[in-house]
Design an enzyme around this catalytic site. Structure first.
Site, PDB file in Angstrom:
ATOM      1  N   ASP A   1     -11.297 -19.379 -33.585  1.00 40.82           N
ATOM      2  CA  ASP A   1     -10.325 -19.167 -34.665  1.00 40.82           C
ATOM      3  C   ASP A   1     -11.096 -19.051 -35.975  1.00 40.82           C
ATOM      4  O   ASP A   1     -11.600 -17.980 -36.302  1.00 40.82           O
ATOM      5  CB  ASP A   1      -9.319 -20.316 -34.637  1.00 40.82           C
ATOM      6  CG  ASP A   1      -8.204 -20.157 -35.659  1.00 40.82           C
ATOM      7  OD1 ASP A   1      -8.004 -19.038 -36.156  1.00 40.82           O
ATOM      8  OD2 ASP A   1      -7.521 -21.158 -35.976  1.00 40.82           O
TER       9      ASP A   1
ATOM     10  N   ASP B   1      -2.997 -25.971 -26.610  1.00 32.37           N
ATOM     11  CA  ASP B   1      -1.844 -26.846 -26.818  1.00 32.37           C
ATOM     12  C   ASP B   1      -1.197 -26.652 -28.180  1.00 32.37           C
ATOM     13  O   ASP B   1      -1.794 -26.123 -29.120  1.00 32.37           O
ATOM     14  CB  ASP B   1      -2.277 -28.309 -26.725  1.00 32.37           C
ATOM     15  CG  ASP B   1      -3.102 -28.741 -27.945  1.00 32.37           C
ATOM     16  OD1 ASP B   1      -4.120 -28.062 -28.244  1.00 32.37           O
ATOM     17  OD2 ASP B   1      -2.725 -29.714 -28.620  1.00 32.37           O
TER      18      ASP B   1
HETATM   19  P1  IMP Z   1     -11.866 -23.113 -35.052  1.00 27.17           P
HETATM   20  O1  IMP Z   1     -12.845 -24.223 -35.308  1.00 27.17           O
HETATM   21  O2  IMP Z   1     -11.001 -22.828 -36.237  1.00 27.17           O
HETATM   22  O3  IMP Z   1     -12.494 -21.858 -34.478  1.00 27.17           O
HETATM   23  O4  IMP Z   1     -10.786 -23.656 -34.053  1.00 27.17           O
HETATM   24  C1  IMP Z   1     -11.028 -23.863 -32.771  1.00 27.17           C
HETATM   25  C2  IMP Z   1     -10.054 -24.884 -32.232  1.00 27.17           C
HETATM   26  O5  IMP Z   1      -8.779 -24.831 -32.855  1.00 27.17           O
HETATM   27  C3  IMP Z   1      -9.832 -24.570 -30.786  1.00 27.17           C
HETATM   28  O6  IMP Z   1     -10.701 -25.324 -29.993  1.00 27.17           O
HETATM   29  C4  IMP Z   1      -8.390 -24.934 -30.559  1.00 27.17           C
HETATM   30  O7  IMP Z   1      -8.315 -26.266 -30.110  1.00 27.17           O
HETATM   31  C5  IMP Z   1      -7.732 -24.857 -31.912  1.00 27.17           C
HETATM   32  N1  IMP Z   1      -6.920 -23.626 -32.057  1.00 27.17           N
HETATM   33  C6  IMP Z   1      -7.178 -22.557 -32.836  1.00 27.17           C
HETATM   34  N2  IMP Z   1      -6.239 -21.626 -32.732  1.00 27.17           N
HETATM   35  C7  IMP Z   1      -5.338 -22.092 -31.837  1.00 27.17           C
HETATM   36  C8  IMP Z   1      -4.118 -21.562 -31.293  1.00 27.17           C
HETATM   37  O8  IMP Z   1      -3.655 -20.450 -31.577  1.00 27.17           O
HETATM   38  N3  IMP Z   1      -3.477 -22.365 -30.409  1.00 27.17           N
HETATM   39  C9  IMP Z   1      -3.936 -23.593 -30.043  1.00 27.17           C
HETATM   40  N4  IMP Z   1      -5.065 -24.121 -30.524  1.00 27.17           N
HETATM   41  C10 IMP Z   1      -5.764 -23.377 -31.414  1.00 27.17           C
HETATM   42 MG    MG Z   2      -6.676 -27.865 -29.484  1.00 30.80          MG
END
Ligand code: IMP
Ligand code: MG
Length: 178
Positions: free
Chosen positions: A102, A158
């Site tokens: 994300d 989730d």
């Molecule tokens: P990042 O550090 O922003 O890349 O986020 C990664 C973490 O955010 C992932 O391991 C997910 O647990 C959570 N996450 C990001 N987007 C989503 C989504 O659309 N649905 C559920 N969990 C998400």
């Molecule tokens: Mg999560």
């Protein structure tokens, strides 16, 4: 549970088929020799279980608990390591698996830590990557599916701890996001 899903984004058969090709890419890329797979809990659990059974290699599996979302719809911006002990990765090739890319902060923080702990090389794999600008300059080596920038659940992902056991990836109804 199904009633809370607005629409299915990636269905079960499509996921399983893509895992076959991802497993082949991984098998081809990794050198013979010890590989440690790091599964980021809990989101990558379902994805990793299905993927790794398709990789006919000697692997050891470790899990890491990190928190970045803290249960809501938006990233908190901070990545916390929740385990008392960090897996031993010194001198190892590492495959780091997460459910979704994300903002990129989680993968960036964990990959950095793995290198600090002495991993020789860190490859990263995610089931999903959101099509958006990342906070960190991070890409995954293996991406199952590119998706739009919307909140998804299922197949490990989730909302407030729910929907991880859906066999597909879907978009949550706004009415269910309470
Ligand atoms: P990042 O550090 O922003 O890349 O986020 C990664 C973490 O955010 C992932 O391991 C997910 O647990 C959570 N996450 C990001 N987007 C989503 C989504 O659309 N649905 C559920 N969990 C998400
Ligand atoms: Mg999560």
């Amino acid at each position: 549970m199904k009633n809370d899903i607005e629409r299915v984004l990636v269905d079960e058969a499509v996921i399983q088929k893509r895992l076959d090709s991802m497993a082949k890419e991984i098998e081809k890329d990794f050198p013979e020799g010890p590989v440690v797979v790091i599964i980021l809990l809990k989101g990558a659990l379902v994805f990793a279980a299905d993927l790794l059974r398709r990789v006919p290699r000697q692997l050891s599996i470790e899990c890491l608990n990190v928190a970045s979302y803290h249960g809501g719809l938006e990233s908190s911006g901070q990545v916390d390591f929740l385990d008392r002990h960090f897996p031993v990765v010194k001198g190892m090739h590492v495959l780091l698996l997460d459910d979704i890319l994300d903002t990129g902060r989680t993968l960036a923080a964990v990959a950095k830590r793995l290198k600090e702990e002495g991993a020789i090389a860190v490859h990263t794999g995610v089931l999903l990557a959101k099509d958006k600008k990342r906070a960190e300059n991070v890409q995954a080596d293996y991406v199952g599916f590119e998706i739009g920038d919307e909140f998804v659940v299922g197949y490990g992902l989730d909302y407030k701890g729910r929907y991880r056991n859906l066999p597909y990836v879907g978009v949550l109804k706004l009415s269910a996001a309470t």
